[in-house]
Design an enzyme around this catalytic site. Structure first.
Site, PDB file in Angstrom:
ATOM      1  CG  ASP A  15      -4.998   0.376   2.611  1.00 19.39           C
ATOM      2  OD1 ASP A  15      -3.772   0.397   2.554  1.00 19.39           O
ATOM      3  OD2 ASP A  15      -5.415  -0.377   2.069  1.00 19.39           O
ATOM      4  CG  LEU A  16      -3.802   5.680  -0.595  1.00 26.63           C
ATOM      5  CD1 LEU A  16      -4.811   6.899  -0.257  1.00 26.63           C
ATOM      6  CD2 LEU A  16      -2.523   6.126  -1.063  1.00 26.63           C
ATOM      7  CG  ASP A  17      -2.962   1.851  -2.968  1.00 27.61           C
ATOM      8  OD1 ASP A  17      -3.241   2.913  -3.949  1.00 27.61           O
ATOM      9  OD2 ASP A  17      -1.825   1.577  -2.859  1.00 27.61           O
ATOM     10  CB  THR A  23      -4.768   3.267  -6.858  1.00 30.84           C
ATOM     11  OG1 THR A  23      -4.853   2.657  -5.298  1.00 30.84           O
ATOM     12  CG2 THR A  23      -4.644   4.940  -6.792  1.00 30.84           C
ATOM     13  CE  LYS A  51      -7.274  -5.563  -4.827  1.00 27.28           C
ATOM     14  NZ  LYS A  51      -8.836  -5.909  -5.006  1.00 27.28           N
ATOM     15  N   GLY A  52      -2.303  -4.850  -0.578  1.00 26.21           N
ATOM     16  CA  GLY A  52      -1.619  -4.922   0.598  1.00 26.21           C
ATOM     17  C   GLY A  52       0.065  -5.030   0.937  1.00 26.21           C
ATOM     18  NE  ARG A  55       7.037   0.868  -5.749  1.00 20.32           N
ATOM     19  CZ  ARG A  55       7.637   2.036  -5.477  1.00 20.32           C
ATOM     20  NH1 ARG A  55       8.836   2.119  -6.130  1.00 20.32           N
ATOM     21  NH2 ARG A  55       7.060   2.843  -4.981  1.00 20.32           N
ATOM     22  CB  SER A 120      -0.539   3.480   2.502  1.00 21.53           C
ATOM     23  OG  SER A 120      -0.490   3.137   1.353  1.00 21.53           O
ATOM     24  CB  ALA A 121       2.191  -1.155   1.633  1.00 20.16           C
ATOM     25  CG  ASN A 124       4.111   5.851  -5.846  1.00 21.15           C
ATOM     26  OD1 ASN A 124       4.957   6.541  -6.207  1.00 21.15           O
ATOM     27  ND2 ASN A 124       3.869   4.732  -6.230  1.00 21.15           N
ATOM     28  CE  LYS A 151      -0.827  -1.682   5.662  1.00 19.96           C
ATOM     29  NZ  LYS A 151      -1.921  -1.144   4.648  1.00 19.96           N
ATOM     30  CD  GLU A 175      -5.188  -3.096   5.227  1.00 17.05           C
ATOM     31  OE1 GLU A 175      -5.828  -3.395   4.196  1.00 17.05           O
ATOM     32  OE2 GLU A 175      -4.179  -2.419   5.334  1.00 17.05           O
ATOM     33  CG  ASP A 176      -8.208  -2.964  -0.049  1.00 19.82           C
ATOM     34  OD1 ASP A 176      -7.036  -2.691   0.814  1.00 19.82           O
ATOM     35  OD2 ASP A 176      -8.213  -2.943  -1.135  1.00 19.82           O
TER      36      ASP A 176
END
Ligand code: BG6
Ligand code: MG
Length: 215
Positions: A15-17, A23, A51-52, A55, A120-121, A124, A151, A175-176
């Site tokens: 996962d990214l963020d 971020t 989170k996750g 948008r 990632s969701a 960006n 997700k 994952e966070d």
């Protein structure tokens, strides 16, 4: 077992963020600004719910918190407005915003010739990876532009594993978010949660950040 992961597993999906980069506070600032403009407060605690989450779904949760009902056109307008503010904040990020261990772990996997993907969701994601100068570590990038189901649906991780050509049970996901952990588990993958066991039940292992996995 945790430190043996990179011997046992073949596909590493991040996962990214909140996993690779910090971020979350920029997302929070932008949503808080939008809430303020609409006349209500948005707490850091409520931000955990976003989170996750995609948008548009994030905006819907924000509107539920503010007890507001608006049209789909207005939703699209507000989601774009928030993203504009978020991207403005992203312009300041660089490699110093990587979370501890990110660069070292990606480097270690690359040296060991492991297959690495992003799941990632975020729409960006590519922009962020380029700003952080870690884009080249990823063999496959699946982001919010490439999935139709958010997700906890496993689509993002299934596409990442298929892109890597690795069986799901040989993949480990980092994952966070609770939604992300559920997504990875329902795809039959192994999960390392980045965060606390109490807040993120259901993962196979827990770390505070990726520096705890590096040999
Ligand atoms: C996830 C974040 O990675 O991406 C969410 O955890 C965010 O908070 C989602 O809403 C979508 O991101 P973006 O960049 O497409 O608005
Ligand atoms: Mg995340």
């Amino acid at each position: 077992m945790l430190k043996d992961l990179h011997h046992v597993m073949q596909g590493f999906i991040f996962d990214l963020d909140g996993v690779l980069v910090d971020t979350a506070r920029f997302h929070y600032q932008a949503w808080k600004r939008l809430a303020a403009e609409m006349g209500f407060d948005f707490s850091e605690r409520d931000n955990e719910l976003l989170k996750g989450v995609s948008r548009m779904r994030s905006l819907e949760i924000l509107l539920e918190i503010g007890k507001l009902t608006i049209s789909d056109e207005e939703k699209t307008f507000l989601a774009e407005k928030k993203n504009h503010w978020y991207v403005e904040l992203l312009n300041q990020i660089d490699a110093s915003h990587l979370l501890p261990g990110t660069w070292e772990y990606l480097n270690m996997l690359k040296t060991a010739q492991k297959k690495v993907a992003l799941g990632s969701a975020s729409k960006n994601a590519s922009f962020i990876l380029q700003k952080l100068k870690i884009y080249h570590y990823f063999d496959v990038i699946i982001d919010g532009n490439l999935v139709s189901k958010a997700k906890p649906d496993p689509e993002v991780f299934v596409k990442a594993a298929d892109g890597l050509d690795v069986p799901y049970q040989k993949c480990v996901v980092f994952e966070d978010s609770q939604a992300g952990i559920m997504a990875a588990k329902s795809a039959g993958m192994n999960v390392v949660a980045v965060g606390n066991r109490e807040l993120l039940p259901g993962a196979d292992w827990y770390v505070q950040d990726l520096s705890q996995i590096i040999e």
